[in-house]
Design a protein around this motif. Structure first.
Motif, PDB file in Angstrom:
ATOM      1  N   PRO A   1      -7.274  -5.245  11.896  1.00  0.00           N
ATOM      2  CA  PRO A   1      -6.033  -5.228  11.711  1.00  0.00           C
ATOM      3  C   PRO A   1      -5.359  -6.597  12.000  1.00  0.00           C
ATOM      4  N   SER A   2      -6.248  -7.676  12.727  1.00  0.00           N
ATOM      5  CA  SER A   2      -5.547  -8.692  13.110  1.00  0.00           C
ATOM      6  C   SER A   2      -5.348  -9.778  11.673  1.00  0.00           C
ATOM      7  N   LEU A   3      -6.112  -9.232  10.655  1.00  0.00           N
ATOM      8  CA  LEU A   3      -6.037  -9.882   9.487  1.00  0.00           C
ATOM      9  C   LEU A   3      -4.877  -9.774   8.700  1.00  0.00           C
ATOM     10  N   CYS A   4      -3.937  -8.949   8.878  1.00  0.00           N
ATOM     11  CA  CYS A   4      -2.542  -8.693   8.362  1.00  0.00           C
ATOM     12  C   CYS A   4      -1.812  -9.447   8.395  1.00  0.00           C
ATOM     13  N   ASN A   5      -2.119 -10.415   7.484  1.00  0.00           N
ATOM     14  CA  ASN A   5      -1.258 -11.892   7.352  1.00  0.00           C
ATOM     15  C   ASN A   5      -0.698 -11.986   6.043  1.00  0.00           C
ATOM     16  N   PRO A   6       0.410 -12.336   5.762  1.00  0.00           N
ATOM     17  CA  PRO A   6       1.188 -12.516   4.414  1.00  0.00           C
ATOM     18  C   PRO A   6       0.390 -13.428   3.465  1.00  0.00           C
ATOM     19  N   GLY A   7      -0.587 -14.471   4.238  1.00  0.00           N
ATOM     20  CA  GLY A   7      -1.179 -15.569   3.599  1.00  0.00           C
ATOM     21  C   GLY A   7      -2.241 -15.237   2.855  1.00  0.00           C
ATOM     22  N   TRP A   8      -2.900 -13.928   3.140  1.00  0.00           N
ATOM     23  CA  TRP A   8      -3.973 -13.543   2.918  1.00  0.00           C
ATOM     24  C   TRP A   8      -4.233 -12.865   1.472  1.00  0.00           C
ATOM     25  N   LEU A   9      -2.947 -12.377   0.984  1.00  0.00           N
ATOM     26  CA  LEU A   9      -3.340 -11.403  -0.297  1.00  0.00           C
ATOM     27  C   LEU A   9      -3.303 -12.320  -1.465  1.00  0.00           C
ATOM     28  N   ARG A  10      -4.166 -12.107  -2.247  1.00  0.00           N
ATOM     29  CA  ARG A  10      -4.314 -12.363  -3.744  1.00  0.00           C
ATOM     30  C   ARG A  10      -3.964 -11.520  -4.561  1.00  0.00           C
ATOM     31  N   ALA A  11      -4.108 -10.123  -4.529  1.00  0.00           N
ATOM     32  CA  ALA A  11      -3.908  -9.305  -5.629  1.00  0.00           C
ATOM     33  C   ALA A  11      -2.500  -8.870  -5.914  1.00  0.00           C
ATOM     34  N   LEU A  12      -1.583  -9.713  -6.401  1.00  0.00           N
ATOM     35  CA  LEU A  12      -0.303  -9.225  -6.547  1.00  0.00           C
ATOM     36  C   LEU A  12       0.118  -8.772  -7.905  1.00  0.00           C
ATOM     37  N   VAL A  13      -1.066  -9.046  -8.699  1.00  0.00           N
ATOM     38  CA  VAL A  13      -1.078  -8.611 -10.474  1.00  0.00           C
ATOM     39  C   VAL A  13       0.433  -8.311 -10.769  1.00  0.00           C
TER      40      VAL A  13
ATOM     41  N   PRO B   1       1.661  -0.768  -4.784  1.00  0.00           N
ATOM     42  CA  PRO B   1       2.727  -1.583  -4.570  1.00  0.00           C
ATOM     43  C   PRO B   1       3.464  -1.474  -3.209  1.00  0.00           C
ATOM     44  N   ALA B   2       3.955  -2.313  -2.379  1.00  0.00           N
ATOM     45  CA  ALA B   2       4.271  -2.196  -1.226  1.00  0.00           C
ATOM     46  C   ALA B   2       5.422  -1.383  -1.027  1.00  0.00           C
ATOM     47  N   SER B   3       6.172  -1.082  -2.100  1.00  0.00           N
ATOM     48  CA  SER B   3       7.381  -0.634  -2.173  1.00  0.00           C
ATOM     49  C   SER B   3       6.998   1.229  -2.453  1.00  0.00           C
ATOM     50  N   GLU B   4       5.958   1.301  -2.470  1.00  0.00           N
ATOM     51  CA  GLU B   4       5.620   3.062  -2.898  1.00  0.00           C
ATOM     52  C   GLU B   4       5.706   3.748  -1.660  1.00  0.00           C
ATOM     53  N   ILE B   5       6.041   5.028  -1.801  1.00  0.00           N
ATOM     54  CA  ILE B   5       6.156   5.835  -0.361  1.00  0.00           C
ATOM     55  C   ILE B   5       5.037   6.907  -0.633  1.00  0.00           C
ATOM     56  N   LEU B   6       4.293   7.078   0.167  1.00  0.00           N
ATOM     57  CA  LEU B   6       3.277   8.089   0.232  1.00  0.00           C
ATOM     58  C   LEU B   6       3.378   8.875   1.555  1.00  0.00           C
ATOM     59  N   GLU B   7       3.429  10.040   1.262  1.00  0.00           N
ATOM     60  CA  GLU B   7       3.782  11.144   2.301  1.00  0.00           C
ATOM     61  C   GLU B   7       4.444  10.621   3.402  1.00  0.00           C
TER      62      GLU B   7
ATOM     63  N   TRP C   1       0.968   3.539   5.543  1.00  0.00           N
ATOM     64  CA  TRP C   1      -0.005   4.604   4.758  1.00  0.00           C
ATOM     65  C   TRP C   1      -1.380   4.202   4.744  1.00  0.00           C
ATOM     66  N   LEU C   2      -1.699   3.118   4.143  1.00  0.00           N
ATOM     67  CA  LEU C   2      -3.062   2.691   4.243  1.00  0.00           C
ATOM     68  C   LEU C   2      -3.737   2.452   5.568  1.00  0.00           C
ATOM     69  N   MET C   3      -2.926   1.865   6.559  1.00  0.00           N
ATOM     70  CA  MET C   3      -3.466   1.712   7.899  1.00  0.00           C
ATOM     71  C   MET C   3      -3.858   3.232   8.299  1.00  0.00           C
TER      72      MET C   3
ATOM     73  N   ASP D   1       4.866  -7.917  -3.176  1.00  0.00           N
ATOM     74  CA  ASP D   1       5.165  -6.527  -3.416  1.00  0.00           C
ATOM     75  C   ASP D   1       3.831  -5.687  -3.427  1.00  0.00           C
ATOM     76  N   PHE D   2       2.799  -6.038  -2.847  1.00  0.00           N
ATOM     77  CA  PHE D   2       1.791  -5.308  -2.793  1.00  0.00           C
ATOM     78  C   PHE D   2       0.892  -5.489  -1.462  1.00  0.00           C
ATOM     79  N   ALA D   3       0.203  -4.180  -1.350  1.00  0.00           N
ATOM     80  CA  ALA D   3      -0.679  -4.149   0.055  1.00  0.00           C
ATOM     81  C   ALA D   3      -2.104  -3.528  -0.317  1.00  0.00           C
ATOM     82  N   TYR D   4      -3.106  -4.124   0.123  1.00  0.00           N
ATOM     83  CA  TYR D   4      -4.386  -3.472  -0.094  1.00  0.00           C
ATOM     84  C   TYR D   4      -5.443  -3.777   1.076  1.00  0.00           C
ATOM     85  N   LEU D   5      -6.464  -2.872   0.896  1.00  0.00           N
ATOM     86  CA  LEU D   5      -7.471  -2.726   1.660  1.00  0.00           C
ATOM     87  C   LEU D   5      -8.851  -2.992   1.171  1.00  0.00           C
TER      88      LEU D   5
END
Length: 297
Positions: free
Chosen positions: A3-15, A149-155, A162-164, A228-232
């Protein structure tokens, strides 16, 4: 999980499509790179360059890729400036091109060091001892990922939250990562979900790869969020980096020595010229390109 890696600087996959973001600005052109001589590389410059360089278009679909292309553009430009300074002639009719790849290559070739192989076995052994970094195999991993997409609402929850929650369920053994991939595919199909294949976990310009290089086989990394994206990620298999022994490389030392010399020489040329001409990428402006439009369809 990490979880400590949840930093905005990490994400590449914005597609996302930079061209779509460009159109949305109604003629405005963001400054993406600045040089100390007052020159800039704008969004319009970037779009024109990618239009010309078809091989780079796929790279323009995420923040890290745009940064990579902009570094290449900046390298071409400072090589052109340096070429003019040292009096390297230009082809007739190309004098006004700011991003002249052909001219930049000619200047780059002139600035590179002369790379010669070791003269004999004794010199090869000495080179092998003095340059261990030239004989190191980087780590590799077979990765799977979930991207949403980070804006997606799941459950009832935003995608990152949700991913966490789902990552914790996977970690507990109550669900497989493949099950999570299938759930994600039902929501988002515009980019690869699941198996990404084998990836070399070394890139000086990609922080996420360096982070994944420290993860162990079977571990998850994330969720990560940017724009605009989140991933695991999940590290399915891992081949650790290792130092090659003399017996493995004795025959190839001359070729490796020349190749490594050229690689290091190219890095130094770029580093020296970036420092000399004060090249600075505006990462906030680059990220803003991906916040102006929804994902490309």
């Amino acid at each position: 999980m990490t979880p400590s890696l949840c930093n905005p600087g990490w994400l590449r996959a914005l597609v996302m499509c930079v061209a779509a973001a460009t159109a949305s600005l109604a003629g405005a052109s963001e400054t993406l790179v600045r040089l100390s001589n007052g020159e800039t590389i704008s969004q319009d410059d970037f779009s024109a360059y990618v239009e010309k360089r078809i091989d780079l278009r796929a790279s323009s679909r995420n923040v890290w890729g745009v940064q990579t292309v902009l570094r290449e553009m900046a390298t071409v430009r400072v090589l052109s400036l340096e070429g003019a300074r040292i009096g390297e002639p230009r082809q007739e009719g190309r004098e006004e091109q700011r991003f002249d790849d052909v001219y930049a290559h000619a200047v780059h070739t002139k600035l590179l060091p002369v790379c010669a192989p070791p003269a004999d076995e004794k010199a090869s052994r000495q080179y092998f001892s003095d340059n261990p970094q030239a004989f190191r195999v980087p780590p590799m991993a077979r990765l799977s990922r979930v991207i949403l997409p980070a804006s997606e609402i799941l459950e009832g929850e935003p995608a990152a939250a949700w991913l966490m929650k789902e990552a914790e369920i996977v970690a507990s053994g109550k669900k497989s990562f493949d099950d999570l991939v299938k759930q994600a595919e039902a929501v988002y199909r515009l980019d690869t979900q699941g198996d990404l294949g084998w990836i070399t976990l070394f890139d000086e310009d990609a922080s996420v790869l360096r982070v994944l290089a420290t993860a162990k086989q079977g571990e998850m990394v994330g969720p990560l969020r940017e724009g605009d994206f989140a991933y695991l990620f999940k590290v399915n298999e891992k081949r650790e980096g290792r130092q090659l022994a003399w017996e493995e490389v004795a025959v190839s030392v001359p070729a490796r020595a020349v190749s490594f010399c050229r690689q290091e020489g190219a890095k130094k040329v770029r580093s020296d010229l970036f420092a000399k001409y004060g090249v600075e990428l505006d990462n906030a402006a680059i990220r803003s390109l991906f916040l102006k439009q929804p994902p490309a369809k």
